[in-house]
Design a protein around this motif. Structure first.
Motif, PDB file in Angstrom:
ATOM      1  N   MET A   1      44.660  44.943  77.977  1.00 32.89           N
ATOM      2  CA  MET A   1      44.487  46.365  78.181  1.00 32.89           C
ATOM      3  C   MET A   1      43.072  46.631  78.678  1.00 32.89           C
ATOM      4  O   MET A   1      42.116  46.090  78.146  1.00 32.89           O
ATOM      5  N   ALA A   2      42.934  47.457  79.659  1.00 30.16           N
ATOM      6  CA  ALA A   2      41.621  47.816  80.190  1.00 30.16           C
ATOM      7  C   ALA A   2      41.218  49.186  79.649  1.00 30.16           C
ATOM      8  O   ALA A   2      42.050  50.085  79.522  1.00 30.16           O
ATOM      9  N   PHE A   3      39.937  49.326  79.330  1.00 32.10           N
ATOM     10  CA  PHE A   3      39.393  50.578  78.818  1.00 32.10           C
ATOM     11  C   PHE A   3      38.409  51.124  79.845  1.00 32.10           C
ATOM     12  O   PHE A   3      37.442  50.442  80.187  1.00 32.10           O
ATOM     13  N   PRO A   4      38.609  52.346  80.316  1.00 30.87           N
ATOM     14  CA  PRO A   4      37.630  52.926  81.249  1.00 30.87           C
ATOM     15  C   PRO A   4      36.314  53.180  80.522  1.00 30.87           C
ATOM     16  O   PRO A   4      36.309  53.618  79.373  1.00 30.87           O
ATOM     17  N   ILE A   5      35.212  52.892  81.187  1.00 30.25           N
ATOM     18  CA  ILE A   5      33.901  53.099  80.581  1.00 30.25           C
ATOM     19  C   ILE A   5      33.520  54.568  80.741  1.00 30.25           C
ATOM     20  O   ILE A   5      33.372  55.056  81.860  1.00 30.25           O
ATOM     21  N   PRO A   6      33.359  55.271  79.620  1.00 34.23           N
ATOM     22  CA  PRO A   6      33.024  56.693  79.710  1.00 34.23           C
ATOM     23  C   PRO A   6      31.578  56.894  80.176  1.00 34.23           C
ATOM     24  O   PRO A   6      30.695  56.120  79.841  1.00 34.23           O
ATOM     25  N   GLU A   7      31.372  57.934  80.929  1.00 33.90           N
ATOM     26  CA  GLU A   7      30.023  58.265  81.401  1.00 33.90           C
ATOM     27  C   GLU A   7      29.313  59.192  80.429  1.00 33.90           C
ATOM     28  O   GLU A   7      28.137  59.493  80.607  1.00 33.90           O
ATOM     29  N   THR A   8      30.020  59.670  79.423  1.00 29.61           N
ATOM     30  CA  THR A   8      29.441  60.589  78.447  1.00 29.61           C
ATOM     31  C   THR A   8      29.501  59.966  77.063  1.00 29.61           C
ATOM     32  O   THR A   8      29.833  58.790  76.911  1.00 29.61           O
ATOM     33  N   VAL A   9      29.246  60.756  76.069  1.00 29.20           N
ATOM     34  CA  VAL A   9      29.227  60.309  74.678  1.00 29.20           C
ATOM     35  C   VAL A   9      30.616  59.806  74.268  1.00 29.20           C
ATOM     36  O   VAL A   9      31.629  60.437  74.551  1.00 29.20           O
ATOM     37  N   VAL A  10      30.643  58.659  73.580  1.00 27.45           N
ATOM     38  CA  VAL A  10      31.890  58.083  73.082  1.00 27.45           C
ATOM     39  C   VAL A  10      32.265  58.718  71.746  1.00 27.45           C
ATOM     40  O   VAL A  10      33.422  59.055  71.504  1.00 27.45           O
ATOM     41  N   THR A  11      31.270  58.888  70.870  1.00 27.79           N
ATOM     42  CA  THR A  11      31.504  59.469  69.548  1.00 27.79           C
ATOM     43  C   THR A  11      30.175  60.023  69.037  1.00 27.79           C
ATOM     44  O   THR A  11      29.106  59.693  69.572  1.00 27.79           O
ATOM     45  N   GLU A  12      30.256  60.849  68.007  1.00 25.79           N
ATOM     46  CA  GLU A  12      29.058  61.438  67.411  1.00 25.79           C
ATOM     47  C   GLU A  12      29.179  61.452  65.893  1.00 25.79           C
ATOM     48  O   GLU A  12      30.258  61.679  65.358  1.00 25.79           O
ATOM     49  N   SER A  13      28.049  61.234  65.240  1.00 25.47           N
ATOM     50  CA  SER A  13      27.953  61.424  63.795  1.00 25.47           C
ATOM     51  C   SER A  13      27.143  62.697  63.566  1.00 25.47           C
ATOM     52  O   SER A  13      26.836  63.423  64.518  1.00 25.47           O
ATOM     53  N   ALA A  14      26.755  62.957  62.356  1.00 21.51           N
ATOM     54  CA  ALA A  14      26.014  64.185  62.050  1.00 21.51           C
ATOM     55  C   ALA A  14      24.727  64.295  62.870  1.00 21.51           C
ATOM     56  O   ALA A  14      24.427  65.361  63.420  1.00 21.51           O
ATOM     57  N   ARG A  15      23.983  63.201  62.980  1.00 21.27           N
ATOM     58  CA  ARG A  15      22.684  63.263  63.666  1.00 21.27           C
ATOM     59  C   ARG A  15      22.601  62.447  64.945  1.00 21.27           C
ATOM     60  O   ARG A  15      21.606  62.522  65.657  1.00 21.27           O
ATOM     61  N   LEU A  16      23.627  61.643  65.242  1.00 18.86           N
ATOM     62  CA  LEU A  16      23.537  60.680  66.334  1.00 18.86           C
ATOM     63  C   LEU A  16      24.681  60.815  67.324  1.00 18.86           C
ATOM     64  O   LEU A  16      25.809  61.123  66.943  1.00 18.86           O
ATOM     65  N   SER A  17      24.369  60.525  68.579  1.00 11.85           N
ATOM     66  CA  SER A  17      25.434  60.357  69.575  1.00 11.85           C
ATOM     67  C   SER A  17      25.428  58.895  70.007  1.00 11.85           C
ATOM     68  O   SER A  17      24.383  58.245  70.047  1.00 11.85           O
ATOM     69  N   PHE A  18      26.619  58.393  70.317  1.00 14.24           N
ATOM     70  CA  PHE A  18      26.830  56.993  70.678  1.00 14.24           C
ATOM     71  C   PHE A  18      27.420  56.958  72.076  1.00 14.24           C
ATOM     72  O   PHE A  18      28.469  57.565  72.310  1.00 14.24           O
ATOM     73  N   SER A  19      26.775  56.259  72.990  1.00 12.82           N
ATOM     74  CA  SER A  19      27.310  56.148  74.347  1.00 12.82           C
ATOM     75  C   SER A  19      27.142  54.724  74.853  1.00 12.82           C
ATOM     76  O   SER A  19      26.311  53.959  74.349  1.00 12.82           O
ATOM     77  N   VAL A  20      27.935  54.384  75.845  1.00 14.42           N
ATOM     78  CA  VAL A  20      27.852  53.053  76.457  1.00 14.42           C
ATOM     79  C   VAL A  20      26.552  52.991  77.264  1.00 14.42           C
ATOM     80  O   VAL A  20      26.223  53.921  78.006  1.00 14.42           O
TER      81      VAL A  20
END
Length: 180
Positions: A1-20
């Motif tokens: 399975m192929a996953f497209p690489i997002p250009e924006t934030v993948v997920t967020e916690s209370a204080r942090l954003s996570f991106s590729v």
């Protein structure tokens, strides 16, 4: 399975954003991994990261995301947009399993970012159904990292040898995560 690489934030916690990570993040990543104090537990024999080395790691991490849907993510503090480190999953070919890891800029140590990132990523990993388990490890002397892994509910398993160093190893399964 192929996953497209997002250009924006993948997920967020209370204080942090996570991106590729993107190729243009190589300098910031090399600065993160150029602090000898921050690198002492990361199995690199004192090697500090050059921008070229960081670019190579980013290429690998982007490939991992495209193949597996997870990666080592860029951590941005949401309150001010500051880059504070990286956290996420790599694929441990030796043990055929995802492996959680994180590295926080020394100026940000002691503020709970590693615990927040690790706990959030554990939930995200199982919610997105990427696999049924993942591991993490730390050298025993890195008590702060060992404490983070215990705090997020990982259970200690048999020690692992990583580059000839015996490490305290942990595992978390989706069955354990569902109990929380």
């Amino acid at each position: 399975m192929a996953f497209p690489i997002p250009e924006t934030v993948v997920t967020e916690s209370a204080r942090l954003s996570f991106s590729v990570f993107k190729p243009e993040d190589a300098v910031a990543l090399s600065i993160l991994h150029s602090d000898p104090e921050g690198e002492r537990y990361l199995f690199r024999d004192g090697m500090l990261w050059s921008p070229d080395y960081a670019a190579g790691e980013i290429t690998k991490w982007r490939k991992t995301f495209a193949e597996r849907g997870y990666s080592k993510f860029k951590l941005i503090r949401k309150s001010d947009g500051a880059f504070i480190g990286r956290a996420g999953f790599g694929f441990d070919e030796t043990h055929d399993v995802a492996e959680l890891g994180y590295s926080i800029a020394r100026a940000e140590w002691g503020k709970g970012y590693a615990t927040e990132a690790a706990a959030h990523l554990a939930r995200w990993f199982f919610e997105t159904e990427l696999a049924s388990r993942f591991i993490a490890f730390a050298v025993p002397e890195n008590q702060a990292s060992v404490a983070v892994l215990r705090k997020i509910g990982m259970r200690e398993i048999a020690p692992l040898s990583v580059k000839g160093i015996v490490c305290t190893a942990f595992e978390l399964t989706n069955a354990v995560q569902r109990l929380k």
